[in-house]
Design a protein around this motif. Structure first.
Motif, PDB file in Angstrom:
ATOM      1  N   ALA A 104     -14.445  85.016 -65.246  1.00 39.58           N
ATOM      2  CA  ALA A 104     -14.774  83.590 -65.140  1.00 39.58           C
ATOM      3  C   ALA A 104     -13.821  82.801 -66.032  1.00 39.58           C
ATOM      4  CB  ALA A 104     -16.215  83.365 -65.579  1.00 39.58           C
ATOM      5  N   LYS A 139     -15.210  94.828 -71.020  1.00 42.64           N
ATOM      6  CA  LYS A 139     -13.926  95.505 -71.238  1.00 42.64           C
ATOM      7  C   LYS A 139     -13.150  95.635 -69.930  1.00 42.64           C
ATOM      8  CE  LYS A 139     -16.214  99.107 -72.850  1.00 42.64           C
ATOM      9  NZ  LYS A 139     -17.585  98.592 -72.848  1.00 42.64           N
ATOM     10  N   THR A 140     -13.848  96.125 -68.896  1.00 41.48           N
ATOM     11  CA  THR A 140     -13.156  96.342 -67.621  1.00 41.48           C
ATOM     12  C   THR A 140     -12.718  95.006 -67.017  1.00 41.48           C
ATOM     13  OG1 THR A 140     -14.486  98.308 -67.257  1.00 41.48           O
ATOM     14  CG2 THR A 140     -13.400  97.393 -65.331  1.00 41.48           C
ATOM     15  N   VAL A 141     -13.603  94.022 -67.057  1.00 42.51           N
ATOM     16  CA  VAL A 141     -13.259  92.720 -66.481  1.00 42.51           C
ATOM     17  C   VAL A 141     -12.028  92.151 -67.195  1.00 42.51           C
ATOM     18  CG1 VAL A 141     -14.055  90.334 -66.194  1.00 42.51           C
ATOM     19  CG2 VAL A 141     -15.591  92.210 -65.675  1.00 42.51           C
ATOM     20  N   ARG A 243     -15.950 102.814 -74.352  1.00 40.45           N
ATOM     21  CA  ARG A 243     -17.069 102.444 -75.228  1.00 40.45           C
ATOM     22  C   ARG A 243     -16.884 103.043 -76.613  1.00 40.45           C
ATOM     23  NH1 ARG A 243     -22.549 103.078 -71.551  1.00 40.45           N
ATOM     24  NH2 ARG A 243     -21.860 101.757 -69.827  1.00 40.45           N
ATOM     25  N   ARG A 299     -24.790  87.955 -66.952  1.00 38.26           N
ATOM     26  CA  ARG A 299     -24.517  87.945 -65.505  1.00 38.26           C
ATOM     27  C   ARG A 299     -25.760  88.386 -64.730  1.00 38.26           C
ATOM     28  NH1 ARG A 299     -19.134  86.993 -63.328  1.00 38.26           N
ATOM     29  NH2 ARG A 299     -19.963  87.774 -61.366  1.00 38.26           N
TER      30      ARG A 299
HETATM   31  N1  LIG Z   1     -14.808  87.568 -68.541  1.00 38.29           N
HETATM   32  C1  LIG Z   1     -15.818  87.711 -67.690  1.00 38.29           C
HETATM   33  N2  LIG Z   1     -15.987  86.849 -66.672  1.00 38.29           N
HETATM   34  C2  LIG Z   1     -17.003  86.999 -65.798  1.00 38.29           C
HETATM   35  N3  LIG Z   1     -17.918  87.988 -65.838  1.00 38.29           N
HETATM   36  C3  LIG Z   1     -17.796  88.887 -66.831  1.00 38.29           C
HETATM   37  C4  LIG Z   1     -16.760  88.799 -67.800  1.00 38.29           C
HETATM   38  N4  LIG Z   1     -16.880  89.826 -68.648  1.00 38.29           N
HETATM   39  C5  LIG Z   1     -17.952  90.517 -68.224  1.00 38.29           C
HETATM   40  N5  LIG Z   1     -18.490  89.965 -67.138  1.00 38.29           N
HETATM   41  C6  LIG Z   1     -19.685  90.441 -66.415  1.00 38.29           C
HETATM   42  O1  LIG Z   1     -20.300  91.461 -67.182  1.00 38.29           O
HETATM   43  C7  LIG Z   1     -20.374  92.683 -66.433  1.00 38.29           C
HETATM   44  C8  LIG Z   1     -19.984  93.806 -67.350  1.00 38.29           C
HETATM   45  O2  LIG Z   1     -18.607  93.705 -67.595  1.00 38.29           O
HETATM   46  P1  LIG Z   1     -17.702  95.008 -67.627  1.00 38.29           P
HETATM   47  O3  LIG Z   1     -18.040  95.920 -66.520  1.00 38.29           O
HETATM   48  O4  LIG Z   1     -16.296  94.568 -67.769  1.00 38.29           O
HETATM   49  O5  LIG Z   1     -18.230  95.608 -68.983  1.00 38.29           O
HETATM   50  P2  LIG Z   1     -17.701  96.896 -69.712  1.00 38.29           P
HETATM   51  O6  LIG Z   1     -17.552  96.537 -71.146  1.00 38.29           O
HETATM   52  O7  LIG Z   1     -16.517  97.428 -69.019  1.00 38.29           O
HETATM   53  O8  LIG Z   1     -18.957  97.860 -69.543  1.00 38.29           O
HETATM   54  P3  LIG Z   1     -18.993  99.471 -69.507  1.00 38.29           P
HETATM   55  O9  LIG Z   1     -18.924  99.930 -70.919  1.00 38.29           O
HETATM   56  O10 LIG Z   1     -20.292  99.755 -68.844  1.00 38.29           O
HETATM   57  O11 LIG Z   1     -17.825  99.930 -68.700  1.00 38.29           O
HETATM   58  C9  LIG Z   1     -19.432  92.512 -65.252  1.00 38.29           C
HETATM   59  O12 LIG Z   1     -19.926  93.142 -64.105  1.00 38.29           O
HETATM   60  C10 LIG Z   1     -19.381  91.033 -65.067  1.00 38.29           C
HETATM   61  O13 LIG Z   1     -20.425  90.679 -64.200  1.00 38.29           O
END
Ligand SMILES: Nc1ncnc2c1ncn2[C@@H]1O[C@H](COP(=O)(O)OP(=O)(O)OP(=O)(O)O)[C@@H](O)[C@H]1O
Ligand SMILES: [Mg+2]
Length: 435
Positions: A104, A139-141, A243, A299
Motif C-alpha cells: 500500500a 517482510k515478504t510484501v 522470521r 489487513r
Molecule cells: N506494505 C504493505 N502494504 C500493504 N499490505 C501489507 C504491507 N505489509 C504487510 N501487508 C499485509 O500484511 C500481510 C502480511 O505481510 P507479509 O506476508 O509480507 O508478512 P511477513 O512478515 O512476510 O509474514 P511471514 O513471517 O508469515 O512470512 C500481507 O498479506 C499484507 O496483507
C-alpha cells in the motif's frame, strides 16, 4: 561458422566442460580440444555422431554438424550464441518470477528507501539485504515491492524462491531442491543438474557469475538452507526474508521490521477497509492498536469489515475488544495460524519457555521475573530468552528488559498452562517482582 566454434557454442549451452564432453562422448579430451580449436578439421563419422548425442543436438543441429564436419562451413548456426565473448552458459529464458506487488502506498516507505539505497550504491560490496521480523510484519510484501522497483536494474532477470521456512504443512525446502529449481529456471536441462548438492551449488554460482540478477529468497528457515543460495560474485543482488535473525556470511545489510507507526497503521487499515470518511480518528487508532500495529492483523481486520457490509468501525472495535485472536481470521489467513507456525518450529524446551512466559500477567518483564517464571537458572533463562528473541517471538526494548508483543502474549497465554498451574506461576512471578 567453423566446426570448432559450433562445438564450443553447443558445449557451453549444455553446461559441460571439455573434460565432461569428452567423457560423455567417449572421446579423448585432447580430441575435443583440437576440434574446438579447429585443429582437427575432418573428424571421424563415429566421433561426430557421439558428439551430437552427448550435446543432445536436435535434427537441424545434427545436420549442420554433419555438413560442417564434412568441410561445408555454415554461417547459419542453429542456435546463435547470445554473446560471443561469453565465458559461461547463457540462460535460455530470462526469469521474471516476482509475485504481484500488493504494497500500500504510504506504508513502510522508510524501509523501502533503505533497501533501494543499498541496492543502488555501486561502491557497496554488500550484495545481500536481510529483512527479518516477527510473523506478519510485512517482510515478504516489502521484499517483493522493493524487487519490483529495482527490477529494471537487473537485466538478467528476477528470481523469487519461497523457501517455506514457516509454511503450513510443508517442511522447509532442502537447499539442494531449491538449487535444482533455480537451475532449471535458468535453462539448465534437468539431466545436467548434478546429483550432489555441493556440485549444484557450484554450478549455480557458475551460472550466476557475470550476470545481473535480482534474487528474492523468501521465508528462509536457517543458515544451512540459505548459505548455498547466496551468490559468490557481485552483480547479483539478494533480498532475504526470515522470521529469524540469521547470520549471513560477508557484508550484509540487516533490516529488522518493527510494528508500524500509528499513522502508517491507520493508512493501511483505511486503504484496505475503505472506511467512510466520518469514522472518528480515535476509533481508527484504537482498532489498529488492538491489532498490535501488526500489518497482517490490520489487513485481516480491514478485510473482516469489508466482508460485512452491516458492520461499521465501532462494531469492529467492540468485536476486537472481546477476543482479538478469534476475530483476526479472514478466509485462509489468520494471526493465530501465523504464530502457530513459529511456535511449532521451536524445540520443545523453547516451546515450554514460550508458554510459561505467556502465563505472565504483564507482557513486559525483566530477567529476574523471566528466570522465576521459567523456574531455572539465570544462565539457562538467558539462553532460552535469546532463542525466543532470535525467532522474533520476544522483544528486548532495553538491555535486560523483555516484552511479548500484545498478540504474541495472547497467543502464548492461550496455549497453556491450565488455570491451576497458571495461578501458581503467577504467584511465582509476583514473588520475583516483589523481591
Ligand atoms: N506494505 C504493505 N502494504 C500493504 N499490505 C501489507 C504491507 N505489509 C504487510 N501487508 C499485509 O500484511 C500481510 C502480511 O505481510 P507479509 O506476508 O509480507 O508478512 P511477513 O512478515 O512476510 O509474514 P511471514 O513471517 O508469515 O512470512 C500481507 O498479506 C499484507 O496483507
Ligand atoms: Mg513472508
Amino acid at each position: 561458422m567453423s566446426l570448432g566454434a559450433l562445438l564450443r557454442m553447443w558445449r557451453r549451452r549444455a553446461l559441460l566442460t571439455q573434460e565432461q564432453l569428452a567423457e560423455r562422448a567417449g572421446l579423448n579430451v585432447r580430441t575435443v580440444r583440437r576440434l574446438e580449436n579447429d585443429g582437427l578439421l575432418q573428424p571421424r563419422t563415429t566421433s561426430v555422431l557421439a558428439l551430437a548425442k552427448a550435446l543432445e543436438l536436435d535434427g537441424a543441429e545434427r545436420a549442420t554438424l554433419n555438413a560442417v564436419a564434412r568441410g561445408h562451413p555454415t554461417d547459419r548456426p542453429t542456435t546463435a550464441p547470445a554473446d560471443p565473448s561469453v565465458t559461461g552458459p547463457r540462460p535460455w529464458t530470462i526469469p521474471r518470477q516476482l509475485p504481484a506487488d500488493v504494497a500500500a502506498p504510504g506504508v513502510r516507505e522508510r524501509e523501502l528507501a533503505i533497501v533501494e539505497d543499498h541496492a543502488t550504491m555501486p561502491e557497496l560490496n554488500e550484495v545481500v539485504v536481510f529483512v527479518n521480523g516477527m510473523a506478519g510484519m510485512g517482510k515478504t510484501v516489502l521484499a517483493v515491492h522493493a524487487a519490483h522497483r529495482l527490477a529494471p536494474r537487473f537485466p538478467d532477470g528476477q528470481l523469487f524462491v519461497d523457501l517455506h521456512g514457516h509454511a503450513q504443512a510443508t517442511a522447509p525446502v532442502e537447499p539442494g531442491a531449491a538449487l535444482a529449481r533455480i537451475l532449471r529456471t535458468m535453462g539448465v536441462p534437468a539431466k545436467h543438474i548434478p546429483w550432489h548438492p555441493d556440485d549444484r551449488a557450484a554450478l549455480y554460482r557458475s551460472v550466476l557469475a557475470g550476470r545481473r540478477l535480482l534474487i528474492v529468497l523468501d521465508d528462509a528457515a536457517d543458515e544451512h538452507q540459505l548459505q548455498p543460495l547466496l551468490p559468490a560474485t557481485p552483480g547479483c543482488q539478494v533480498i532475504v526474508t526470515s522470521r529469524h535473525r540469521l547470520t549471513c556470511p560477508g557484508d550484509v545489510r540487516i533490516l529488522s521490521l518493527d510494528t508500524l507507526p500509528l499513522a502508517e497503521a491507520i493508512t493501511l487499515f483505511t486503504r484496505t477497509a475503505g472506511c467512510d470518511r466520518d469514522t472518528p480518528p480515535d476509533v481508527l487508532a484504537e482498532i489498529v492498536r488492538r491489532c498490535g500495529l501488526l500489518p497482517l492483523a490490520i489487513r485481516i481486520a480491514a478485510a473482516c469489515l469489508q466482508a460485512h457490509p452491516a458492520w461499521n468501525a465501532h462494531h469492529l472495535l467492540d468485536r476486537l475488544a472481546a477476543d482479538r485472536l478469534t476475530e483476526l481470521t479472514a478466509g485462509r489467513q489468520s494471526v493465530t495460524a501465523a504464530f502457530d507456525r513459529s511456535y511449532e518450529r521451536l524445540p520443545t524446551d523453547q516451546q515450554e519457555a514460550y508458554r510459561l512466559l505467556g502465563s505472565a500477567l504483564h507482557p513486559a518483564f525483566d530477567l529476574d521475573t523471566a528466570t522465576a517464571l521459567l523456574n531455572t537458572t539465570t544462565t539457562q533463562a538467558i539462553r532460552l530468552l535469546d532463542h525466543l528473541l532470535n525467532a522474533h517471538l520476544l522483544q528486548e526494548p532495553a538491555p535486560g528488559l523483555y516484552r511479548l508483543h500484545d498478540l504474541i502474549h495472547a497467543h502464548a497465554s492461550a496455549l497453556w498452562p491450565p488455570d491451576g498451574v497458571r495461578a501458581s506461576l503467577q504467584v511465582r512471578c509476583h514473588t520475583a517482582l516483589l523481591t
